[in-house]
Design a protein around this motif. Sequence first.
Motif, PDB file in Angstrom:
ATOM      1  N   ASP A   1      84.277  15.553 -11.032  1.00 57.88           N
ATOM      2  CA  ASP A   1      84.534  14.487 -10.291  1.00 57.88           C
ATOM      3  C   ASP A   1      84.743  13.239 -11.503  1.00 57.88           C
ATOM      4  OD1 ASP A   1      84.196  15.818  -7.818  1.00 57.88           O
ATOM      5  OD2 ASP A   1      82.117  15.364  -7.812  1.00 57.88           O
ATOM      6  N   LEU A   2      83.915  13.149 -12.475  1.00 61.97           N
ATOM      7  CA  LEU A   2      84.194  12.090 -13.239  1.00 61.97           C
ATOM      8  C   LEU A   2      85.753  11.851 -13.943  1.00 61.97           C
ATOM      9  CD1 LEU A   2      82.728   9.691 -14.427  1.00 61.97           C
ATOM     10  CD2 LEU A   2      81.752  10.875 -16.218  1.00 61.97           C
ATOM     11  N   ASP A   3      86.388  13.209 -14.329  1.00 60.19           N
ATOM     12  CA  ASP A   3      87.669  13.208 -14.807  1.00 60.19           C
ATOM     13  C   ASP A   3      88.511  12.728 -13.794  1.00 60.19           C
ATOM     14  OD1 ASP A   3      86.780  14.371 -17.231  1.00 60.19           O
ATOM     15  OD2 ASP A   3      87.179  16.610 -16.831  1.00 60.19           O
ATOM     16  N   ARG A   4      88.250  12.978 -12.580  1.00 57.64           N
ATOM     17  CA  ARG A   4      88.964  12.378 -11.310  1.00 57.64           C
ATOM     18  C   ARG A   4      89.145  11.027 -11.357  1.00 57.64           C
ATOM     19  NH1 ARG A   4      89.064  14.697  -5.035  1.00 57.64           N
ATOM     20  NH2 ARG A   4      90.489  13.270  -4.264  1.00 57.64           N
ATOM     21  N   VAL A   5      87.940  10.418 -11.430  1.00 57.98           N
ATOM     22  CA  VAL A   5      87.713   9.019 -11.456  1.00 57.98           C
ATOM     23  C   VAL A   5      88.710   8.493 -12.513  1.00 57.98           C
ATOM     24  CG1 VAL A   5      86.261   7.166 -11.747  1.00 57.98           C
ATOM     25  CG2 VAL A   5      85.413   9.002 -10.393  1.00 57.98           C
ATOM     26  N   ARG A   6      88.719   9.094 -13.959  1.00 59.76           N
ATOM     27  CA  ARG A   6      89.362   8.746 -15.057  1.00 59.76           C
ATOM     28  C   ARG A   6      90.879   8.470 -14.634  1.00 59.76           C
ATOM     29  NH1 ARG A   6      85.356  11.530 -17.995  1.00 59.76           N
ATOM     30  NH2 ARG A   6      83.925  10.233 -19.016  1.00 59.76           N
ATOM     31  N   ARG A   7      91.260   9.376 -13.796  1.00 59.79           N
ATOM     32  CA  ARG A   7      92.549   9.498 -13.285  1.00 59.79           C
ATOM     33  C   ARG A   7      93.232   8.498 -12.401  1.00 59.79           C
ATOM     34  NH1 ARG A   7      91.665  15.105 -13.551  1.00 59.79           N
ATOM     35  NH2 ARG A   7      91.671  15.291 -11.543  1.00 59.79           N
ATOM     36  N   GLN A   8      91.966   7.736 -11.684  1.00 62.99           N
ATOM     37  CA  GLN A   8      92.424   6.699 -10.718  1.00 62.99           C
ATOM     38  C   GLN A   8      92.988   5.629 -11.223  1.00 62.99           C
ATOM     39  OE1 GLN A   8      91.664   6.858  -7.302  1.00 62.99           O
ATOM     40  NE2 GLN A   8      90.935   8.987  -7.332  1.00 62.99           N
ATOM     41  N   PRO A   9      94.292   5.383 -10.818  1.00 62.74           N
ATOM     42  CA  PRO A   9      94.819   4.101 -11.274  1.00 62.74           C
ATOM     43  C   PRO A   9      94.000   2.717 -11.027  1.00 62.74           C
ATOM     44  CG  PRO A   9      96.470   5.337 -10.008  1.00 62.74           C
ATOM     45  CD  PRO A   9      95.090   6.014  -9.791  1.00 62.74           C
ATOM     46  N   GLY A  10      93.981   1.948 -12.060  1.00 64.33           N
ATOM     47  CA  GLY A  10      93.192   0.646 -12.124  1.00 64.33           C
ATOM     48  C   GLY A  10      91.746   0.850 -12.368  1.00 64.33           C
ATOM     49  N   ILE A  11      91.082   2.097 -12.560  1.00 65.02           N
ATOM     50  CA  ILE A  11      89.760   2.066 -12.732  1.00 65.02           C
ATOM     51  C   ILE A  11      89.500   2.522 -14.356  1.00 65.02           C
ATOM     52  CG2 ILE A  11      87.712   3.448 -12.271  1.00 65.02           C
ATOM     53  CD1 ILE A  11      88.754   3.595  -9.494  1.00 65.02           C
ATOM     54  N   ASN A  12      88.804   1.866 -15.041  1.00 66.66           N
ATOM     55  CA  ASN A  12      88.249   2.240 -16.315  1.00 66.66           C
ATOM     56  C   ASN A  12      86.925   2.632 -16.191  1.00 66.66           C
ATOM     57  OD1 ASN A  12      90.885   0.982 -17.147  1.00 66.66           O
ATOM     58  ND2 ASN A  12      89.923  -1.113 -17.097  1.00 66.66           N
ATOM     59  N   VAL A  13      86.660   3.915 -16.818  1.00 66.31           N
ATOM     60  CA  VAL A  13      85.204   4.624 -16.999  1.00 66.31           C
ATOM     61  C   VAL A  13      84.868   3.958 -18.179  1.00 66.31           C
ATOM     62  CG1 VAL A  13      84.016   6.641 -16.777  1.00 66.31           C
ATOM     63  CG2 VAL A  13      86.108   6.352 -15.254  1.00 66.31           C
ATOM     64  N   TYR A  14      83.551   3.481 -18.063  1.00 62.68           N
ATOM     65  CA  TYR A  14      82.686   3.351 -19.492  1.00 62.68           C
ATOM     66  C   TYR A  14      81.673   4.428 -19.804  1.00 62.68           C
ATOM     67  CZ  TYR A  14      84.769  -1.382 -19.497  1.00 62.68           C
ATOM     68  OH  TYR A  14      85.614  -2.409 -19.688  1.00 62.68           O
ATOM     69  N   ASP A  15      81.300   4.658 -20.806  1.00 64.89           N
ATOM     70  CA  ASP A  15      80.524   5.570 -21.083  1.00 64.89           C
ATOM     71  C   ASP A  15      78.819   5.387 -20.467  1.00 64.89           C
ATOM     72  OD1 ASP A  15      82.014   7.002 -22.796  1.00 64.89           O
ATOM     73  OD2 ASP A  15      81.349   6.015 -24.772  1.00 64.89           O
ATOM     74  N   GLY A  16      78.477   6.039 -19.988  1.00 66.18           N
ATOM     75  CA  GLY A  16      77.015   5.922 -19.138  1.00 66.18           C
ATOM     76  C   GLY A  16      75.940   6.153 -20.122  1.00 66.18           C
ATOM     77  N   GLY A  17      74.958   6.148 -19.528  1.00 65.19           N
ATOM     78  CA  GLY A  17      73.609   6.727 -20.331  1.00 65.19           C
ATOM     79  C   GLY A  17      72.410   5.614 -20.058  1.00 65.19           C
ATOM     80  N   ALA A  18      72.677   4.483 -20.694  1.00 59.53           N
ATOM     81  CA  ALA A  18      71.439   3.603 -20.579  1.00 59.53           C
ATOM     82  C   ALA A  18      71.430   3.094 -19.089  1.00 59.53           C
ATOM     83  CB  ALA A  18      71.720   2.269 -21.573  1.00 59.53           C
ATOM     84  N   PRO A  19      70.274   2.398 -18.660  1.00 63.62           N
ATOM     85  CA  PRO A  19      70.161   1.983 -17.076  1.00 63.62           C
ATOM     86  C   PRO A  19      71.313   0.929 -16.967  1.00 63.62           C
ATOM     87  CG  PRO A  19      68.093   2.351 -18.106  1.00 63.62           C
ATOM     88  CD  PRO A  19      68.945   2.477 -19.153  1.00 63.62           C
ATOM     89  N   ALA A  20      71.785   0.767 -15.724  1.00 60.05           N
ATOM     90  CA  ALA A  20      72.479  -0.526 -15.454  1.00 60.05           C
ATOM     91  C   ALA A  20      71.867  -1.578 -15.538  1.00 60.05           C
ATOM     92  CB  ALA A  20      73.201  -0.261 -14.096  1.00 60.05           C
ATOM     93  N   GLU A  21      70.606  -1.825 -15.349  1.00 59.19           N
ATOM     94  CA  GLU A  21      69.718  -2.942 -15.628  1.00 59.19           C
ATOM     95  C   GLU A  21      69.743  -3.535 -17.053  1.00 59.19           C
ATOM     96  OE1 GLU A  21      67.906  -0.543 -12.402  1.00 59.19           O
ATOM     97  OE2 GLU A  21      68.624   0.010 -14.343  1.00 59.19           O
ATOM     98  N   ILE A  22      70.030  -2.431 -18.079  1.00 59.26           N
ATOM     99  CA  ILE A  22      70.319  -2.997 -19.474  1.00 59.26           C
ATOM    100  C   ILE A  22      71.501  -3.358 -19.753  1.00 59.26           C
ATOM    101  CG2 ILE A  22      69.953  -2.198 -21.917  1.00 59.26           C
ATOM    102  CD1 ILE A  22      67.613  -0.781 -21.042  1.00 59.26           C
ATOM    103  N   THR A  23      72.547  -2.505 -19.418  1.00 57.28           N
ATOM    104  CA  THR A  23      73.849  -2.374 -19.556  1.00 57.28           C
ATOM    105  C   THR A  23      74.495  -3.621 -19.043  1.00 57.28           C
ATOM    106  OG1 THR A  23      74.064  -0.105 -19.709  1.00 57.28           O
ATOM    107  CG2 THR A  23      76.241  -1.211 -19.631  1.00 57.28           C
ATOM    108  N   LEU A  24      74.370  -4.115 -17.899  1.00 60.33           N
ATOM    109  CA  LEU A  24      74.976  -4.969 -17.123  1.00 60.33           C
ATOM    110  C   LEU A  24      74.274  -6.470 -16.947  1.00 60.33           C
ATOM    111  CD1 LEU A  24      76.422  -2.684 -14.034  1.00 60.33           C
ATOM    112  CD2 LEU A  24      77.548  -3.494 -16.417  1.00 60.33           C
ATOM    113  N   ARG A  25      73.144  -6.454 -17.807  1.00 62.88           N
ATOM    114  CA  ARG A  25      72.283  -7.812 -17.348  1.00 62.88           C
ATOM    115  C   ARG A  25      73.018  -9.027 -17.944  1.00 62.88           C
ATOM    116  NH1 ARG A  25      70.660  -5.919 -22.369  1.00 62.88           N
ATOM    117  NH2 ARG A  25      69.624  -7.460 -23.836  1.00 62.88           N
ATOM    118  N   GLY A  26      74.121  -8.814 -18.867  1.00 67.68           N
ATOM    119  CA  GLY A  26      74.857  -9.892 -19.436  1.00 67.68           C
ATOM    120  C   GLY A  26      76.310 -10.401 -18.592  1.00 67.68           C
ATOM    121  N   LEU A  27      76.258  -9.814 -17.320  1.00 72.15           N
ATOM    122  CA  LEU A  27      77.567 -10.175 -16.633  1.00 72.15           C
ATOM    123  C   LEU A  27      77.481 -11.770 -16.296  1.00 72.15           C
ATOM    124  CD1 LEU A  27      77.635  -7.111 -13.985  1.00 72.15           C
ATOM    125  CD2 LEU A  27      78.979  -7.714 -15.984  1.00 72.15           C
ATOM    126  N   SER A  28      78.654 -12.288 -15.799  1.00 75.64           N
ATOM    127  CA  SER A  28      78.712 -13.666 -15.517  1.00 75.64           C
ATOM    128  C   SER A  28      79.112 -13.766 -14.005  1.00 75.64           C
ATOM    129  CB  SER A  28      79.846 -14.485 -16.300  1.00 75.64           C
ATOM    130  OG  SER A  28      81.244 -13.538 -16.255  1.00 75.64           O
TER     131      SER A  28
END
Length: 347
Positions: free
Chosen positions: A259-286
Motif C-alpha cells: 500500500d505504501l508503494d502505491r501511495v508513493r505513486r500517487q501524483p502530488g504526494i511525497n512520502v517521508y520516512d516514518g518511524g519516530a512519533p508524529a508528536e516529535i517529527t511534526l512539532r515544528g510545523l508553522s
Amino acid sequence: MNGSTPGVEEDGRRRHAREQGSAVAWVESPLQMLCAVEAHHAGLLGEHTSIVPRAKLPALAATRRELKRLALPPGATLAQPEKEMRRPGRHATWVVGDAFSGKVQLSWLTAFPRRVVIVDDGLATIRLLELLGGAPWKPLLRARVRAGVPRATLGLAAGLRLRTAARAGRLSIFTALPVSDELAAAVRRTGAELVLHDFAWLRGQPLGEPRPGERTIVLGTSLVRNGLIHRESYFDWLAGLGADGPVAYFPHRREDPGDLDRVRRQPGINVYDGGAPAEITLRGLSSDQRVLSLPSTAVTSLRVLLTPRGVPVDAVEVPDDWWTADAGPSLRSHLQMFAHDQTGVPR
C-alpha cells in the motif's frame, strides 16, 4: 475529557519521586517510548527510569535517535534494545504500554512488581480503561480477538491481578487521550490512579526547523491493513488530496508495504520516512500548514502540541460506506471519538 488539569499535581509527584525508587519501562512502540519519558518527567516513576526498547523494531530505533537529540529529563536513560522483556525487581516500578500482551500478563502472574504504571498504547488504552472500570470478571483481551480457553484464562487472571493492584494503590495509568468524566470516575473507583497529561516535557523542547515544507501533511493509517476500511475508498481520497497537492505523507508504522508503494505513486504526494512519533517529527510545523488524519490517537496529541501555535489538526470522520464488515459499531464509535471538532472532510 475528564476535568482534571494536566500538570496540576506534577510538582507533588516530583517531591515524592525520591521515595518511589527506580523504574524500568519496557516499550514496544514509539508512542510508548515517548510517554515513558513524559511519565518520568511528571515525577510518576521515581528518581531513575531505564527505558528499554524492544529490539529489531526500526520505528523504535528511529524514536530512540530522535529522543537522544533532545534533553531527556534528569534520571531518565534510554537503554540498549533487548530481545526479551526485562523484568524489574520486586521493589521497582514497572512501566508498560501493552497491557494485553501475553508476555506482560504472564509476568504479572509470576513476579508482580511493587507498582505498575501503564502508558499510552493508542486506542488499546481506552479499551483497558473500559475493562478496568467495568465488570471485574472481564478478561484483559484485545478488541476483536477470539481467544481460546488458555488465552482467555490468562487474560482473566491478569485482570484480577491488575485490579488487586489497583485496590492496593499500586496501579497508575498515564494518558494524554480523551477520557470521559464517567469513564475516569469508574477507573478511579477501582483504586487506580488515572493521570492525564499534555506532553509537558516535549512542549518544553526546542522546535528546530519546520519540516516538512508542504502545507498539507497527511498521517498514514493502519485501518486499511487491518481490514477496517475499504482500500479503494482510502486511495480515492488520497488521489483527491494529491490533485490539490503537494502533500506530505507520513506513514503509519503498521501500513502494508505494498500500500505504501502505491501511495508513493500517487501524483502530488511525497512520502517521508516514518518511524519516530508524529508528536516529535511534526512539532515544528508553522501556522500556514495543516495536518489531516483519519481517526487516530495522534490527532489528540498533535492538537495539544500544535493548536496553541495556530496549526490546525483536522480529523476526517470516516463515511459509512468506507467501513468494512469487520468494523463493528463499538469500534467505529471508539475511532470516531478522535474526529470530534474535525474540519477535514473526505473528498
